[in-house]
Structure formats: structure tokens, C-alpha cells
Design an enzyme around this catalytic site. Structure first.
Site, PDB file in Angstrom:
ATOM      1  N   TYR A 104       0.865  -1.179   0.000  1.00 14.20           N
ATOM      2  CA  TYR A 104       0.000   0.000   0.000  1.00 14.20           C
ATOM      3  C   TYR A 104       0.901   1.228   0.000  1.00 14.20           C
ATOM      4  CZ  TYR A 104      -4.003  -2.995   1.218  1.00 14.20           C
ATOM      5  OH  TYR A 104      -4.989  -3.947   1.235  1.00 14.20           O
ATOM      6  N   PHE A 154     -13.232  -3.456   0.573  1.00 10.96           N
ATOM      7  CA  PHE A 154     -14.149  -2.486  -0.044  1.00 10.96           C
ATOM      8  C   PHE A 154     -15.487  -2.474   0.715  1.00 10.96           C
ATOM      9  CE2 PHE A 154     -11.944  -3.302  -4.382  1.00 10.96           C
ATOM     10  CZ  PHE A 154     -10.970  -2.376  -4.098  1.00 10.96           C
ATOM     11  N   LEU A 184     -17.080  -0.151   1.882  1.00 13.60           N
ATOM     12  CA  LEU A 184     -17.908   0.971   1.429  1.00 13.60           C
ATOM     13  C   LEU A 184     -18.009   0.969  -0.093  1.00 13.60           C
ATOM     14  CD1 LEU A 184     -16.459   3.707   3.824  1.00 13.60           C
ATOM     15  CD2 LEU A 184     -18.617   2.456   4.050  1.00 13.60           C
ATOM     16  N   GLY A 185     -17.838  -0.186  -0.682  1.00 12.66           N
ATOM     17  CA  GLY A 185     -17.906  -0.259  -2.138  1.00 12.66           C
ATOM     18  C   GLY A 185     -16.649   0.286  -2.797  1.00 12.66           C
TER      19      GLY A 185
HETATM   20  N1  LIG Z   1      -7.403  -7.968   0.357  1.00  8.56           N
HETATM   21  C1  LIG Z   1      -7.534  -7.153  -0.672  1.00  8.56           C
HETATM   22  O1  LIG Z   1      -7.343  -7.525  -1.826  1.00  8.56           O
HETATM   23  C2  LIG Z   1      -7.952  -5.738  -0.426  1.00  8.56           C
HETATM   24  C3  LIG Z   1      -8.369  -4.931  -1.499  1.00  8.56           C
HETATM   25  C4  LIG Z   1      -8.786  -3.648  -1.214  1.00  8.56           C
HETATM   26  C5  LIG Z   1      -8.786  -3.156   0.082  1.00  8.56           C
HETATM   27  N2  LIG Z   1      -8.351  -3.945   1.099  1.00  8.56           N
HETATM   28  C6  LIG Z   1      -8.378  -3.480   2.510  1.00  8.56           C
HETATM   29  O2  LIG Z   1      -9.711  -3.088   2.789  1.00  8.56           O
HETATM   30  C7  LIG Z   1      -9.704  -1.755   3.319  1.00  8.56           C
HETATM   31  C8  LIG Z   1     -10.996  -1.073   2.961  1.00  8.56           C
HETATM   32  O3  LIG Z   1     -11.119  -0.961   1.554  1.00  8.56           O
HETATM   33  P1  LIG Z   1     -10.897   0.418   0.798  1.00  8.56           P
HETATM   34  O4  LIG Z   1     -10.255   1.414   1.686  1.00  8.56           O
HETATM   35  O5  LIG Z   1     -10.209   0.100  -0.451  1.00  8.56           O
HETATM   36  O6  LIG Z   1     -12.373   0.810   0.376  1.00  8.56           O
HETATM   37  P2  LIG Z   1     -13.656   1.284   1.220  1.00  8.56           P
HETATM   38  O7  LIG Z   1     -13.385   1.305   2.676  1.00  8.56           O
HETATM   39  O8  LIG Z   1     -14.804   0.513   0.707  1.00  8.56           O
HETATM   40  O9  LIG Z   1     -13.829   2.781   0.677  1.00  8.56           O
HETATM   41  C9  LIG Z   1     -12.798   3.712   0.798  1.00  8.56           C
HETATM   42  C10 LIG Z   1     -13.150   4.889  -0.085  1.00  8.56           C
HETATM   43  O10 LIG Z   1     -14.329   5.508   0.416  1.00  8.56           O
HETATM   44  C11 LIG Z   1     -14.018   6.833   0.868  1.00  8.56           C
HETATM   45  N3  LIG Z   1     -14.647   6.960   2.190  1.00  8.56           N
HETATM   46  C12 LIG Z   1     -14.290   6.395   3.358  1.00  8.56           C
HETATM   47  N4  LIG Z   1     -15.153   6.718   4.343  1.00  8.56           N
HETATM   48  C13 LIG Z   1     -16.083   7.527   3.767  1.00  8.56           C
HETATM   49  C14 LIG Z   1     -17.223   8.196   4.270  1.00  8.56           C
HETATM   50  N5  LIG Z   1     -17.594   8.090   5.546  1.00  8.56           N
HETATM   51  N6  LIG Z   1     -17.937   8.962   3.409  1.00  8.56           N
HETATM   52  C15 LIG Z   1     -17.573   9.087   2.108  1.00  8.56           C
HETATM   53  N7  LIG Z   1     -16.500   8.463   1.571  1.00  8.56           N
HETATM   54  C16 LIG Z   1     -15.764   7.690   2.395  1.00  8.56           C
HETATM   55  C17 LIG Z   1     -12.528   6.944   0.911  1.00  8.56           C
HETATM   56  O11 LIG Z   1     -12.100   8.211   0.541  1.00  8.56           O
HETATM   57  P3  LIG Z   1     -11.369   9.194   1.621  1.00  8.56           P
HETATM   58  O12 LIG Z   1     -10.035   8.591   1.906  1.00  8.56           O
HETATM   59  O13 LIG Z   1     -11.273  10.474   0.892  1.00  8.56           O
HETATM   60  O14 LIG Z   1     -12.278   9.217   2.818  1.00  8.56           O
HETATM   61  C18 LIG Z   1     -12.071   5.934  -0.131  1.00  8.56           C
HETATM   62  O15 LIG Z   1     -12.070   6.497  -1.432  1.00  8.56           O
HETATM   63  C19 LIG Z   1      -8.468  -1.129   2.669  1.00  8.56           C
HETATM   64  O16 LIG Z   1      -8.083   0.055   3.322  1.00  8.56           O
HETATM   65  C20 LIG Z   1      -7.493  -2.271   2.780  1.00  8.56           C
HETATM   66  O17 LIG Z   1      -6.949  -2.319   4.085  1.00  8.56           O
HETATM   67  C21 LIG Z   1      -7.947  -5.229   0.862  1.00  8.56           C
END
Ligand SMILES: NC(=O)c1ccc[n+]([C@@H]2O[C@H](COP(=O)([O-])OP(=O)(O)OC[C@H]3O[C@@H](n4cnc5c(N)ncnc54)[C@H](OP(=O)(O)O)[C@@H]3O)[C@@H](O)[C@H]2O)c1
Length: 308
Positions: free
Chosen positions: A78, A229, A231-232
Site C-alpha cells: 500500500y 471495499f 464501502l464499495g
Molecule cells: N485484500 C484485498 O485484496 C484488499 C483490497 C482492497 C482493500 N483492502 C483493505 O480493505 C480496506 C478497505 O477498503 P478500501 O479502503 O479500499 O475501500 P472502502 O473502505 O470501501 O472505501 C474507501 C473509499 O471511500 C471513501 N470513504 C471512506 N469513508 C467515507 C465516508 N464516511 N464517506 C464518504 N466516503 C468515504 C474513501 O475516501 P477518503 O479517503 O477520501 O475518505 C475511499 O475512497 C483497505 O483500506 C485495505 O486495508 C484489501
């Protein structure tokens, strides 16, 4: 420092935004709050892109721990495209020496070369684990997921050789617990025949719930199910009138309802929303205090089917 991004979310009752409000779950011998934090968005808003402000990232991490987060999900890969901002480095700089109850989960598998991401082999894994130990400043990693495949689980592909390497690194004392990411039920069974699996991290959220078979195996066996994901991956999938209706009933945001839904789905789900915004962090943590009613759950559909 970006002053505006460091503004905090105002909330009437501080207790309503503590991660412990979401309840706890055991990862092997480790107990964590079910609402944690995903570190991927700290370095860049995606897997690889423009660097985000590291000072904001460190502030978000410190605030997350203040708000009761004791489970952070990360990976050594990351990082921003230019490599200048890395999630693991931010975690070490912001939080080390680490609070005794903090569980840091990481994942290994992908390797990044000039041609972009590719699947690493068993021979790559020791170095990838050592990179996490070094960048996080740890002697043992609490939880290491073997992350396989690209966007979808690689059905029919054996993970045994790679998982055996991680199992031996666990025996050596470099890893406390093992997990799997981007897998199907066959992968999970194959891995569990080699060593205990405490968590599975798969692509799953309120608008993408076709992985119920893996969730069911996790629930039957007390394995944590950790949707990535949650939050999608950026909310476009959360643009749905049913979610908006439930959110309006609770005076909450659709992101908060999406997290509350994940937590209501099963006692084994963990939420790891990712953000580099203090406002979004506080909003996401406050989701742990939302109790969805039977009417809400009926509106949202607690399992199966598409959100439509
Ligand atoms: N194992 C895998 O293959 C894999 C793949 C992807 C992710 N992950 C893990 O899963 C975690 C979560 O997934 P993710 O971070 O990719 O996606 P997520 O949590 O579904 O969404 C994050 C996105 O939503 C925005 N966001 C967050 N909180 C918000 C809110 N309250 N209101 C509006 N927008 C919001 C963030 O932007 P801002 O930063 O601007 O708030 C960012 O663009 C990652 O951080 C990682 O640790 C693992």
C-alpha cells in the site's frame, strides 16, 4: 499539513463514536473491536496513485486509535506510485511503540514489478513477510493473509505450496496467525488442512454479496470474515434509494448504514473502512453505535440477492 482535512467531525456524544460500540471478536487468542481501520487509502486513494499528505495519514491513524480502533489492516504494497508514501511506514511513525492491544494485520502475495502487479510465488513469501516486519518495526506479525489471484478468486488454483511457506514462518515465530484473501471455499478448505485460518478477507459489501458461501463457512467455524471495499471501494455502489431511506431514518450517512449492515450480517464480520479523512474516520467509527431495526434489515435484505 492540509488544515481543512485535519478538522474533526463534531458529535454530540463521544461514546457514540468509539470502536468498542461495535462489539468484539476473537482472532485466535487476540480480541479486537469489530470496527477497525483499513490503511490502504492513507498513501494514495487506491492501490497506487498520487501520494496523499503523510501528516494527515499519521493524524488519522492516531485518531483512529484514540477512538478505540485496535485492528488495522495494511500491506507493504500500500504505497503511492512513486513510493514516497507507504502505509506501513505511516503506521510505524504514528503509532510505534504500539499500544499493547493493537492488532496489525497485513497481507502478502502480490509482487509489483515494472509490468504492474503479479502473483508472487512461494519463493517470494519470506522476503515479503520480512518487508512487513521491517517497515512496521515488528518482530512478529499478528495476522498475515495470503492474498491470491487478481480481481476475482482464482478458482481451481492450489494455494497449498504458498500457504505451507506461511505456516512454516508461523512455526518459526515470525507470524502469530494466518488468514486468506480473495479465496473461495475450496481454497479455504485446502488451507485449513495445512494450518489454522483465523480470518478471510474477500471483496464483499452491501451492493456485492455473492460470497455468502465463504461467509457461511467462516461463521460455522468461528473464522473472522473481513470484507474488503466495505464501502464499495469509494461509494459509487452505495448510490441506492433503499440505503438512503434507511440512512434518513437514522439521521446517518449511507456509508454508516453500509457498515452497520456488515456488522449486523453475522457475528464474525469485521469492518475495515479505509479513509485518509478525519471527518470520514469519525463518521465511520460512529457507525458502530447504529442498531438496525428489523424493518431496516428487511428493507436492506440481510443476505443474498443484489441491492436494487
Ligand atoms: N485484500 C484485498 O485484496 C484488499 C483490497 C482492497 C482493500 N483492502 C483493505 O480493505 C480496506 C478497505 O477498503 P478500501 O479502503 O479500499 O475501500 P472502502 O473502505 O470501501 O472505501 C474507501 C473509499 O471511500 C471513501 N470513504 C471512506 N469513508 C467515507 C465516508 N464516511 N464517506 C464518504 N466516503 C468515504 C474513501 O475516501 P477518503 O479517503 O477520501 O475518505 C475511499 O475512497 C483497505 O483500506 C485495505 O486495508 C484489501
Amino acid at each position: 499539513m492540509q488544515g481543512e482535512s485535519l478538522m474533526t467531525f463534531q458529535h454530540e456524544n463521544a461514546n457514540e463514536r468509539h470502536a468498542s460500540q461495535a462489539g468484539t471478536l476473537n482472532l485466535g487468542d487476540l480480541t479486537i473491536n469489530r470496527l477497525g481501520f483499513g490503511a490502504m487509502r492513507l498513501s494514495t486513494n487506491g492501490i497506487s496513485g498520487q501520494p496523499r499528505d503523510p501528516e494527515v495519514g499519521r493524524a488519522v491513524l492516531r485518531r483512529a486509535v484514540e477512538l478505540g480502533v485496535n485492528h488495522i489492516d495494511t500491506a507493504a504494497f500500500y504505497q503511492s506510485r512513486d513510493g514516497s508514501v507507504r502505509a506501513n511506514t505511516l503506521i510505524r511513525e504514528a503509532l510505534s511503540p504500539y499500544p499493547p492491544d493493537l492488532v496489525i494485520a497485513t497481507k502478502v502475495g502480490p509482487v509489483f514489478g515494472a509490468g504492474g502487479p503479479a502473483q508472487g510465488t512461494a519463493a517470494d513469501l519470506r522476503a515479503l513477510v520480512e518487508d512487513n516486519l521491517k517497515t512496521l518495526g515488528l518482530e512478529r506479525l499478528d495476522l498475515v493473509y495470503l492474498r491470491i489471484g487478481m480481481m476475482e478468486p482464482p478458482h481451481g488454483e492450489s494455494l497449498a505450496e504458498r500457504f505451507e511457506v506461511l505456516a512454516s514462518l508461523r512455526e518459526e515465530g515470525l507470524i502469530r496467525h494466518l488468514g486468506l484473501s480473495n479465496v473461495d471455499t475450496t481454497h479455504l478448505a485446502e488451507a485449513r488442512a495445512i494450518a489454522p485460518v483465523v480470518a478471510v478477507q474477500n471483496h464483499f459489501h452491501i451492493a456485492r454479496r455473492d460470497d455468502v458461501a465463504v461467509l457461511d463457512v467462516c461463521a460455522e467455524n468461528g473464522i473472522a470474515f473481513v470484507p474488503f471495499f466495505p464501502l464499495g471501494g469509494g461509494r459509487s455502489d452505495l448510490n441506492d434509494p433503499r440505503l438512503a431511506r434507511v440512512a434518513a431514518r437514522h439521521g446517518a450517512s449511507v456509508s454508516q448504514i453500509a457498515l452497520a449492515w456488515l456488522l449486523a450480517l453475522s457475528p464474525v464480520t469485521l469492518a475495515i473502512p479505509g479513509t485518509a479523512s478525519l471527518v470520514h474516520l469519525e463518521e465511520n467509527i460512529a457507525a458502530g453505535s447504529i442498531t438496525l431495526t428489523p424493518e431496516d434489515l428487511a428493507d436492506l435484505g440481510i443476505t443474498g440477492g443484489e441491492l436494487r
